[in-house]
Design a protein around this motif. Sequence first.
Motif, PDB file in Angstrom:
ATOM      1  N   LYS A  24      -7.583 -10.794  -7.969  1.00 41.60           N
ATOM      2  CA  LYS A  24      -8.016 -10.154  -7.097  1.00 41.60           C
ATOM      3  C   LYS A  24      -7.739 -11.040  -5.329  1.00 41.60           C
ATOM      4  CE  LYS A  24     -11.265  -7.255  -6.451  1.00 41.60           C
ATOM      5  NZ  LYS A  24     -13.077  -6.802  -7.284  1.00 41.60           N
ATOM      6  N   LEU A  25      -7.227 -10.605  -4.393  1.00 34.80           N
ATOM      7  CA  LEU A  25      -7.229 -10.827  -2.888  1.00 34.80           C
ATOM      8  C   LEU A  25      -7.866  -9.391  -2.291  1.00 34.80           C
ATOM      9  CD1 LEU A  25      -3.622 -11.883  -2.462  1.00 34.80           C
ATOM     10  CD2 LEU A  25      -6.220 -13.299  -3.672  1.00 34.80           C
ATOM     11  N   VAL A  26      -8.537 -10.839  -0.893  1.00 31.61           N
ATOM     12  CA  VAL A  26      -9.175  -9.182  -0.625  1.00 31.61           C
ATOM     13  C   VAL A  26      -9.372  -8.716   0.975  1.00 31.61           C
ATOM     14  CG1 VAL A  26     -11.784  -8.148  -0.105  1.00 31.61           C
ATOM     15  CG2 VAL A  26     -10.864  -9.230  -1.935  1.00 31.61           C
ATOM     16  N   MET A  27      -8.341  -8.363   1.427  1.00 28.88           N
ATOM     17  CA  MET A  27      -7.998  -8.039   3.225  1.00 28.88           C
ATOM     18  C   MET A  27      -9.006  -7.848   3.914  1.00 28.88           C
ATOM     19  SD  MET A  27      -4.030  -8.180   3.505  1.00 28.88           S
ATOM     20  CE  MET A  27      -4.120  -8.492   5.735  1.00 28.88           C
ATOM     21  N   LYS A  28      -9.260  -8.067   4.663  1.00 28.91           N
ATOM     22  CA  LYS A  28     -10.593  -7.887   5.526  1.00 28.91           C
ATOM     23  C   LYS A  28     -10.159  -8.649   6.884  1.00 28.91           C
ATOM     24  CE  LYS A  28     -15.500  -7.551   6.430  1.00 28.91           C
ATOM     25  NZ  LYS A  28     -16.317  -8.321   6.840  1.00 28.91           N
ATOM     26  N   ASP A  29      -9.699  -7.786   8.269  1.00 29.82           N
ATOM     27  CA  ASP A  29      -9.946  -8.125   9.681  1.00 29.82           C
ATOM     28  C   ASP A  29      -8.387  -9.450  10.008  1.00 29.82           C
ATOM     29  OD1 ASP A  29     -11.917  -6.254  10.290  1.00 29.82           O
ATOM     30  OD2 ASP A  29     -13.500  -8.488  10.198  1.00 29.82           O
TER      31      ASP A  29
ATOM     32  N   THR B  49       7.035 -11.247 -11.905  1.00 26.76           N
ATOM     33  CA  THR B  49       5.420 -11.503 -10.504  1.00 26.76           C
ATOM     34  C   THR B  49       5.247  -9.751  -9.622  1.00 26.76           C
ATOM     35  OG1 THR B  49       6.502 -13.915 -10.429  1.00 26.76           O
ATOM     36  CG2 THR B  49       4.472 -13.067  -8.936  1.00 26.76           C
ATOM     37  N   PHE B  50       3.799  -9.438  -9.586  1.00 25.24           N
ATOM     38  CA  PHE B  50       3.539  -8.150  -9.483  1.00 25.24           C
ATOM     39  C   PHE B  50       2.351  -8.580  -8.499  1.00 25.24           C
ATOM     40  CE2 PHE B  50       5.151  -6.892 -13.588  1.00 25.24           C
ATOM     41  CZ  PHE B  50       5.128  -5.905 -13.188  1.00 25.24           C
ATOM     42  N   VAL B  51       2.681  -7.497  -7.154  1.00 19.38           N
ATOM     43  CA  VAL B  51       1.825  -7.760  -5.999  1.00 19.38           C
ATOM     44  C   VAL B  51       1.702  -6.245  -6.276  1.00 19.38           C
ATOM     45  CG1 VAL B  51       1.648  -8.376  -3.401  1.00 19.38           C
ATOM     46  CG2 VAL B  51       3.334 -10.278  -5.310  1.00 19.38           C
ATOM     47  N   ILE B  52       0.037  -5.771  -6.356  1.00 23.82           N
ATOM     48  CA  ILE B  52       0.040  -4.868  -6.143  1.00 23.82           C
ATOM     49  C   ILE B  52      -1.374  -4.750  -4.796  1.00 23.82           C
ATOM     50  CG2 ILE B  52      -1.170  -3.280  -7.895  1.00 23.82           C
ATOM     51  CD1 ILE B  52       0.077  -4.566 -10.018  1.00 23.82           C
ATOM     52  N   VAL B  53      -0.996  -3.142  -4.331  1.00 24.02           N
ATOM     53  CA  VAL B  53      -1.594  -3.301  -2.999  1.00 24.02           C
ATOM     54  C   VAL B  53      -2.475  -1.863  -3.899  1.00 24.02           C
ATOM     55  CG1 VAL B  53      -2.292  -1.874  -0.715  1.00 24.02           C
ATOM     56  CG2 VAL B  53      -1.074  -3.859  -0.824  1.00 24.02           C
ATOM     57  N   THR B  54      -3.491  -1.502  -4.189  1.00 23.66           N
ATOM     58  CA  THR B  54      -4.095  -0.400  -4.695  1.00 23.66           C
ATOM     59  C   THR B  54      -5.558  -0.799  -4.058  1.00 23.66           C
ATOM     60  OG1 THR B  54      -4.885   0.150  -6.897  1.00 23.66           O
ATOM     61  CG2 THR B  54      -5.278  -1.810  -6.706  1.00 23.66           C
TER      62      THR B  54
ATOM     63  N   GLY C  37       5.117 -15.071 -12.327  1.00 18.81           N
ATOM     64  CA  GLY C  37       4.638 -14.494 -14.041  1.00 18.81           C
ATOM     65  C   GLY C  37       3.008 -14.129 -13.298  1.00 18.81           C
ATOM     66  N   GLU C  38       2.309 -14.306 -12.371  1.00 17.46           N
ATOM     67  CA  GLU C  38       1.186 -13.519 -11.931  1.00 17.46           C
ATOM     68  C   GLU C  38       1.296 -12.503 -11.599  1.00 17.46           C
ATOM     69  OE1 GLU C  38      -2.656 -16.085  -9.818  1.00 17.46           O
ATOM     70  OE2 GLU C  38      -0.510 -16.419  -8.285  1.00 17.46           O
ATOM     71  N   ILE C  39      -0.021 -11.839 -11.837  1.00 19.59           N
ATOM     72  CA  ILE C  39      -0.268 -10.507 -11.109  1.00 19.59           C
ATOM     73  C   ILE C  39      -1.020 -10.120 -10.349  1.00 19.59           C
ATOM     74  CG2 ILE C  39      -1.302  -7.960 -11.838  1.00 19.59           C
ATOM     75  CD1 ILE C  39       0.550  -8.432 -14.470  1.00 19.59           C
ATOM     76  N   VAL C  40      -1.373 -10.265  -9.222  1.00 20.16           N
ATOM     77  CA  VAL C  40      -2.167 -10.060  -8.172  1.00 20.16           C
ATOM     78  C   VAL C  40      -2.360  -8.760  -7.518  1.00 20.16           C
ATOM     79  CG1 VAL C  40      -2.294 -10.903  -5.888  1.00 20.16           C
ATOM     80  CG2 VAL C  40      -1.635 -12.183  -7.695  1.00 20.16           C
ATOM     81  N   SER C  41      -3.378  -8.273  -7.186  1.00 24.78           N
ATOM     82  CA  SER C  41      -3.688  -7.101  -6.886  1.00 24.78           C
ATOM     83  C   SER C  41      -4.866  -7.882  -5.269  1.00 24.78           C
ATOM     84  CB  SER C  41      -4.493  -6.524  -7.453  1.00 24.78           C
ATOM     85  OG  SER C  41      -6.286  -7.325  -7.555  1.00 24.78           O
ATOM     86  N   ILE C  42      -4.114  -6.620  -4.178  1.00 22.97           N
ATOM     87  CA  ILE C  42      -4.519  -6.655  -3.191  1.00 22.97           C
ATOM     88  C   ILE C  42      -5.593  -5.600  -2.477  1.00 22.97           C
ATOM     89  CG2 ILE C  42      -3.753  -7.250  -0.628  1.00 22.97           C
ATOM     90  CD1 ILE C  42      -1.398  -8.290  -1.260  1.00 22.97           C
ATOM     91  N   VAL C  43      -6.772  -5.833  -2.182  1.00 20.41           N
ATOM     92  CA  VAL C  43      -7.723  -4.652  -1.659  1.00 20.41           C
ATOM     93  C   VAL C  43      -8.744  -4.707  -0.499  1.00 20.41           C
ATOM     94  CG1 VAL C  43      -8.410  -4.325  -4.321  1.00 20.41           C
ATOM     95  CG2 VAL C  43      -9.349  -5.983  -2.805  1.00 20.41           C
ATOM     96  N   GLY C  44      -9.026  -3.996  -0.396  1.00 21.56           N
ATOM     97  CA  GLY C  44      -9.355  -4.002   1.270  1.00 21.56           C
ATOM     98  C   GLY C  44      -9.090  -2.347   1.789  1.00 21.56           C
TER      99      GLY C  44
END
Length: 220
Positions: free
Chosen positions: A210-215, A193-198, A27-34
């Motif tokens: 909000k998860l931040v991708m780096k390296d 549950t949503f995993v959203i790259v945006t 049920g979590e909505i997670v965004s992935i940015v970077g």
Amino acid sequence: MILAKNLHKYYESLHVLKGVDLHIKKGEIVSIVGASGAGKTTLLQILGTLDLPNKQQNTVLEINGSSVLNLKDTALSKFRNQHLGFIFQFHQLLPEFTALENVCIPGFIANRNKKEVETEAKRLLTYLGLAERVDHKPSELSGGEQQRVAVARALINKPAVIFADEPSGNLDTQSAEMLHQLFFKLREEFNQTFVIVTHNEDLANMADRKLVMKDGLILE
Ligand SMILES: Nc1ncnc2c1ncn2[C@@H]1O[C@H](COP(=O)(O)OP(=O)(O)OP(=O)(O)O)[C@@H](O)[C@H]1O
Ligand SMILES: [Mg+2]
């Protein structure tokens, strides 16, 4: 709901994922940015079982209680069809089929009853404001409408998790906002549950996390 440990991905000498750990609750909505090239799509494809990580000792990927890295082709396709939904930047609808048919296809692949699938597809399309457009082909729909058809298609088998890669990247501001609100409405109704790259700041910040991708890693 999703548990990933020590995910690595190499494209030849390019080390794109460098040991990603992730835990996402039901049920979590997670965004992935970077930044572009950070590895977001690569990660999403692996989480969505569309691609494989380079296995290391103690690499783990569990989705909805299943250890998906051990599933073979047929079992994996079945798992994906029943438990996962995908929304891409370009909707990837089949051009020769109507909106209704596009939404029904994953249901037919799941061997569900034809009438039941069609009824559910119509219900979803109506819910998404497309009741009048069900018999049109993608080329006869606007970009926002096409994307809503893709959302309905992602939902037809009531997946536990929806993976979205730049779902609103191709939409005008208003259609994008409507689509974003829709994700939250769907979570309320179905506890998906949503995993959203945006790259969309508004959407990224609306998420529970909000998860931040780096390296090749996630900095939370
Ligand atoms: N199939 C492939 N073969 C070789 N290299 C690849 C492949 N797919 C992606 N890459 C490389 O891996 C890196 C990560 O790509 P990825 O598509 O995951 O980035 P991204 O974070 O989604 O970027 P964007 O925001 O631009 O979509 C990039 O340097 C890319 O060039
Ligand atoms: Mg990408």
